[in-house]
Write a protein that holds these residues in place. Structure first.
Motif, PDB file in Angstrom:
ATOM      1  N   UNK A 141       1.055  -1.277  -0.063  1.00  0.00           N
ATOM      2  CA  UNK A 141       0.016  -0.235   0.289  1.00  0.00           C
ATOM      3  C   UNK A 141       0.832   1.017   0.195  1.00  0.00           C
ATOM      4  N   UNK A 142       2.425   1.848   0.778  1.00  0.00           N
ATOM      5  CA  UNK A 142       2.751   2.560   1.045  1.00  0.00           C
ATOM      6  C   UNK A 142       3.984   2.948   0.533  1.00  0.00           C
ATOM      7  N   UNK A 143       3.770   3.749  -0.297  1.00  0.00           N
ATOM      8  CA  UNK A 143       4.859   3.993  -1.141  1.00  0.00           C
ATOM      9  C   UNK A 143       6.024   4.045  -1.014  1.00  0.00           C
ATOM     10  N   UNK A 144       6.227   4.702   0.375  1.00  0.00           N
ATOM     11  CA  UNK A 144       7.668   4.878   1.504  1.00  0.00           C
ATOM     12  C   UNK A 144       8.228   3.287   1.453  1.00  0.00           C
ATOM     13  N   UNK A 145       6.901   2.397   1.964  1.00  0.00           N
ATOM     14  CA  UNK A 145       7.707   0.618   2.118  1.00  0.00           C
ATOM     15  C   UNK A 145       8.339   0.435   1.140  1.00  0.00           C
ATOM     16  N   UNK A 146       7.179   0.376  -0.033  1.00  0.00           N
ATOM     17  CA  UNK A 146       7.577  -0.061  -0.951  1.00  0.00           C
ATOM     18  C   UNK A 146       8.927   0.086  -1.934  1.00  0.00           C
ATOM     19  N   UNK A 147       9.528   1.516  -1.413  1.00  0.00           N
ATOM     20  CA  UNK A 147      11.120   2.138  -1.710  1.00  0.00           C
ATOM     21  C   UNK A 147      12.000   1.562  -0.739  1.00  0.00           C
ATOM     22  N   UNK A 148      11.547   0.933   0.593  1.00  0.00           N
ATOM     23  CA  UNK A 148      12.397   0.428   1.534  1.00  0.00           C
ATOM     24  C   UNK A 148      12.397  -0.180   1.206  1.00  0.00           C
ATOM     25  N   UNK A 149      11.048  -0.929   1.053  1.00  0.00           N
ATOM     26  CA  UNK A 149      11.677  -2.773   0.348  1.00  0.00           C
ATOM     27  C   UNK A 149      12.510  -3.385  -1.141  1.00  0.00           C
ATOM     28  N   UNK A 150      12.797  -2.436  -2.072  1.00  0.00           N
ATOM     29  CA  UNK A 150      13.317  -2.089  -2.852  1.00  0.00           C
ATOM     30  C   UNK A 150      14.927  -1.620  -2.557  1.00  0.00           C
ATOM     31  N   UNK A 151      15.050  -1.505  -1.690  1.00  0.00           N
ATOM     32  CA  UNK A 151      16.336  -1.004  -1.139  1.00  0.00           C
ATOM     33  C   UNK A 151      16.864  -2.238  -0.596  1.00  0.00           C
ATOM     34  N   UNK A 152      16.101  -2.430   0.514  1.00  0.00           N
ATOM     35  CA  UNK A 152      16.479  -3.849   1.012  1.00  0.00           C
ATOM     36  C   UNK A 152      16.849  -4.693   0.822  1.00  0.00           C
ATOM     37  N   UNK A 153      15.558  -5.597  -0.800  1.00  0.00           N
ATOM     38  CA  UNK A 153      16.161  -6.142  -1.946  1.00  0.00           C
ATOM     39  C   UNK A 153      17.372  -6.309  -2.402  1.00  0.00           C
ATOM     40  N   UNK A 154      17.575  -4.996  -2.847  1.00  0.00           N
ATOM     41  CA  UNK A 154      19.350  -4.378  -3.408  1.00  0.00           C
ATOM     42  C   UNK A 154      19.779  -4.807  -2.642  1.00  0.00           C
ATOM     43  N   UNK A 155      20.345  -4.646  -1.083  1.00  0.00           N
ATOM     44  CA  UNK A 155      21.195  -5.189  -0.417  1.00  0.00           C
ATOM     45  C   UNK A 155      21.157  -7.139  -0.567  1.00  0.00           C
ATOM     46  N   UNK A 156      19.853  -7.619  -0.096  1.00  0.00           N
ATOM     47  CA  UNK A 156      20.487  -8.561  -0.467  1.00  0.00           C
ATOM     48  C   UNK A 156      20.476  -9.623  -1.810  1.00  0.00           C
ATOM     49  N   UNK A 157      20.357  -8.472  -2.337  1.00  0.00           N
ATOM     50  CA  UNK A 157      21.200  -9.521  -3.667  1.00  0.00           C
ATOM     51  C   UNK A 157      22.154  -8.854  -4.161  1.00  0.00           C
ATOM     52  N   UNK A 158      22.547  -8.367  -3.335  1.00  0.00           N
ATOM     53  CA  UNK A 158      24.331  -7.907  -3.516  1.00  0.00           C
ATOM     54  C   UNK A 158      24.588  -7.201  -4.781  1.00  0.00           C
ATOM     55  N   UNK A 159      23.174  -6.308  -5.069  1.00  0.00           N
ATOM     56  CA  UNK A 159      22.644  -4.885  -5.719  1.00  0.00           C
ATOM     57  C   UNK A 159      23.070  -3.290  -5.542  1.00  0.00           C
ATOM     58  N   UNK A 160      22.938  -3.593  -4.378  1.00  0.00           N
ATOM     59  CA  UNK A 160      22.540  -2.358  -3.339  1.00  0.00           C
ATOM     60  C   UNK A 160      24.236  -1.644  -3.554  1.00  0.00           C
ATOM     61  N   UNK A 161      24.931  -0.178  -3.082  1.00  0.00           N
ATOM     62  CA  UNK A 161      26.238   0.112  -3.216  1.00  0.00           C
ATOM     63  C   UNK A 161      25.985   1.837  -2.129  1.00  0.00           C
ATOM     64  N   UNK A 162      26.968   2.308  -1.407  1.00  0.00           N
ATOM     65  CA  UNK A 162      27.135   3.257  -0.977  1.00  0.00           C
ATOM     66  C   UNK A 162      26.089   4.630  -1.858  1.00  0.00           C
ATOM     67  N   UNK A 163      24.950   5.024  -1.009  1.00  0.00           N
ATOM     68  CA  UNK A 163      25.045   6.464  -2.331  1.00  0.00           C
ATOM     69  C   UNK A 163      23.840   6.009  -3.263  1.00  0.00           C
ATOM     70  N   UNK A 164      23.309   4.813  -3.269  1.00  0.00           N
ATOM     71  CA  UNK A 164      22.640   4.108  -4.221  1.00  0.00           C
ATOM     72  C   UNK A 164      21.482   4.771  -4.042  1.00  0.00           C
ATOM     73  N   UNK A 165      20.785   5.222  -5.344  1.00  0.00           N
ATOM     74  CA  UNK A 165      19.572   6.074  -5.683  1.00  0.00           C
ATOM     75  C   UNK A 165      18.531   4.826  -6.353  1.00  0.00           C
ATOM     76  N   UNK A 166      17.398   5.017  -5.756  1.00  0.00           N
ATOM     77  CA  UNK A 166      16.374   3.987  -6.929  1.00  0.00           C
ATOM     78  C   UNK A 166      14.898   5.145  -7.398  1.00  0.00           C
ATOM     79  N   UNK A 167      14.944   5.442  -8.161  1.00  0.00           N
ATOM     80  CA  UNK A 167      14.540   6.510  -8.949  1.00  0.00           C
ATOM     81  C   UNK A 167      12.855   5.559  -8.690  1.00  0.00           C
ATOM     82  N   UNK A 168      12.450   6.606  -8.986  1.00  0.00           N
ATOM     83  CA  UNK A 168      10.732   6.269  -9.316  1.00  0.00           C
ATOM     84  C   UNK A 168      10.055   6.470 -10.794  1.00  0.00           C
ATOM     85  N   UNK A 169      10.129   5.084 -11.324  1.00  0.00           N
ATOM     86  CA  UNK A 169       9.780   4.764 -12.222  1.00  0.00           C
ATOM     87  C   UNK A 169       8.202   5.538 -12.887  1.00  0.00           C
TER      88      UNK A 169
END
Length: 324
Positions: free
Chosen positions: A59-87
Motif C-alpha cells: 500500500x505505502x509508497x515509502x514502504x515499497x521504496x524501503x523494500x526495493x532498497x532492502x532487496x538490493x542489499x540482499x541480492x548484492x546489488x546495492x552500493x553506498x549512495x545508491x538511489x532507486x528512482x520512481x519509474x
C-alpha cells in the motif's frame, strides 16, 4: 474469454508468459498506462521490464521504496549512495521501483485502488513479454486470535461472508471470480519463514473487506449499528472459518493474478489482535519493525529462488592462450 495476442497462452506454455483476458488490447496501436505515466509508444517495455521475475506490491509508497532498497542489499546489488528512482515520476497515483529482476509497486488502500494498479501492472508485464512471474502482496492487517507482529501467509482470500470469491458488477451483471492462490508458493514461503526463525508465521485464510471500520466490525468508526457482543460473535465465527487476519486488497489481488497466469501470494503482518481491541496503539518503532517482517520473509524467498536458479557455478574455462 480469449486472451489478448497469439502469444498469451495457458499457464505452463510459452514459458508462462503473462496473459491478458481482453482481446481488445491486441488491436490497439498504443496502450497508455495512465496511472503509471507510461505508454507503449513512449517507453520500451521489454527493455525496461523484460527481465522481471518478481513483482512485490504494497500500500505505502515509502514502504515499497524501503523494500526495493532492502532487496538490493540482499541480492548484492546495492552500493553506498545508491538511489532507486520512481519509474512513475509522471504521476502521483502510484510509485514503482526496480532492481535486477524485482519490481516493487505501491497500490494505495482498498480494492478500487489496487484493482486499477493491477490492470496496468499486468498489461505492463504482458507488453514486456515477461514470463515465469511471481507476484506477492506484502502489507499490514488486523489479526484474529494472533499476537501482534505475527505474519500470515494467505491460504485463501475470502470476502466478508467468508466466501472464497471476488464479486464485481460489470455492465449490470454480477461477475464472480475465484480467489485461488498458489499452494506451492504458500509452502515455499512458510519454509522460508522457518529458515529465518525470526518471527511467528502462520498459514490461514484472509478476509478482504470493502471498509476499514464497519466492514471490519470495528466499534470506533463514525457509524456503528452493532454491539461489542455482535462484533465478538462475528470475529469468532471468522476464526472458526479459518480466517486469521483482515485487510482490504487480497481478494481482487488473488482473482486478477489467477486469471492472468501469475503465481501469487499474500504475506501480511498483524498489527493487533482484533479480538482484544480495534485501535492500533503500539509505539511507532514497534509498528515499524512489524512492517519489516513481510519484507524480510519475501526478500529471503527471492534471494533463495535466484540462488537456486543460478545453480552451482561451473569452473571457469581457459582459452588457448591460458586466459579466461
Amino acid at each position: 474469454m480469449a486472451s489478448a495476442g497469439a502469444e498469451a497462452e495457458k499457464p505452463g506454455e510459452c514459458n508462462d508468459l503473462v496473459q491478458l483476458r481482453n482481446p481488445n488490447i491486441a488491436t490497439m496501436k498504443e496502450d497508455v498506462l495512465y496511472h503509471f505515466g507510461l505508454s507503449t509508444s513512449t517507453h520500451d517495455f521489454p527493455a525496461m521490464f523484460g527481465d522481471v521475475k518478481f513483482v512485490c506490491v504494497g500500500g505505502s509508497p515509502s514502504r515499497m521504496k524501503a523494500f526495493i532498497k532492502y532487496v538490493a542489499g540482499e541480492l548484492g546489488l546495492d552500493h553506498p549512495g545508491a538511489d532507486y528512482p520512481n519509474i512513475c515520476m509522471g504521476t502521483d497515483r502510484y510509485t514503482m521501483f526496480k532492481v535486477g529482476p524485482v519490481l516493487s509497486v505501491s497500490h494505495g488502500m482498498g480494492i478500487p485502488s489496487i484493482a486499477i494498479m493491477l490492470h496496468e501492472l499486468i498489461k505492463l508485464l504482458y507488453h514486456a513479454r515477461c514470463s515465469g512471474v511471481t507476484a506477492i502482496r506484502i502489507g499490514t492487517s488486523g489479526g484474529i486470535g494472533l499476537e501482534p507482529g505475527s505474519v500470515v501467509i494467505t491460504r485463501q482470500a475470502v470476502d466478508a461472508c467468508f466466501k472464497p470469491e471476488f464479486e464485481q458488477m460489470v455492465l449490470r451483471k454480477r461477475v464472480v471470480r475465484n480467489t485461488d492462490l498458489d499452494e506451492r508458493l504458500v509452502r515455499e514461503l512458510m519454509q522460508c519463514s522457518a529458515d529465518l526463525g525470526e518471527f511467528p508465521t502462520v498459514v490461514g485464510n484472509t478476509m478482504c473487506t470493502l471498509d476499514f471500520y464497519e466492514g471490519q466490525a470495528r466499534l470506533d468508526g463514525a457509524l456503528c449499528s452493532y454491539t461489542e457482543k455482535d462484533k465478538q460473535e462475528y470475529l469468532q465465527a471468522a476464526y472458526a472459518a479459518g480466517i486469521r487476519n483482515i485487510e482490504m486488497e487480497a481478494s481482487v489481488f488473488a482473482s486478477m493474478c489467477n486469471a492472468c497466469g501469475l503465481r501469487a501470494a499474500v504475506v501480511c503482518v498483524t498489527l493487533l489482535n482484533r479480538l482484544e481491541g480495534d485501535q492500533i496503539s503500539s509505539p511507532h518503532d514497534v509498528l515499524a519493525e512489524y512492517q519489516q517482517r513481510p519484507q524480510r520473509l519475501v526478500g529471503h524467498f527471492i534471494k533463495q529462488h535466484l540462488a537456486a536458479a543460478r545453480g552451482p557455478r561451473a569452473p571457469a574455462r581457459s582459452g588457448p592462450c591460458g586466459c579466461e
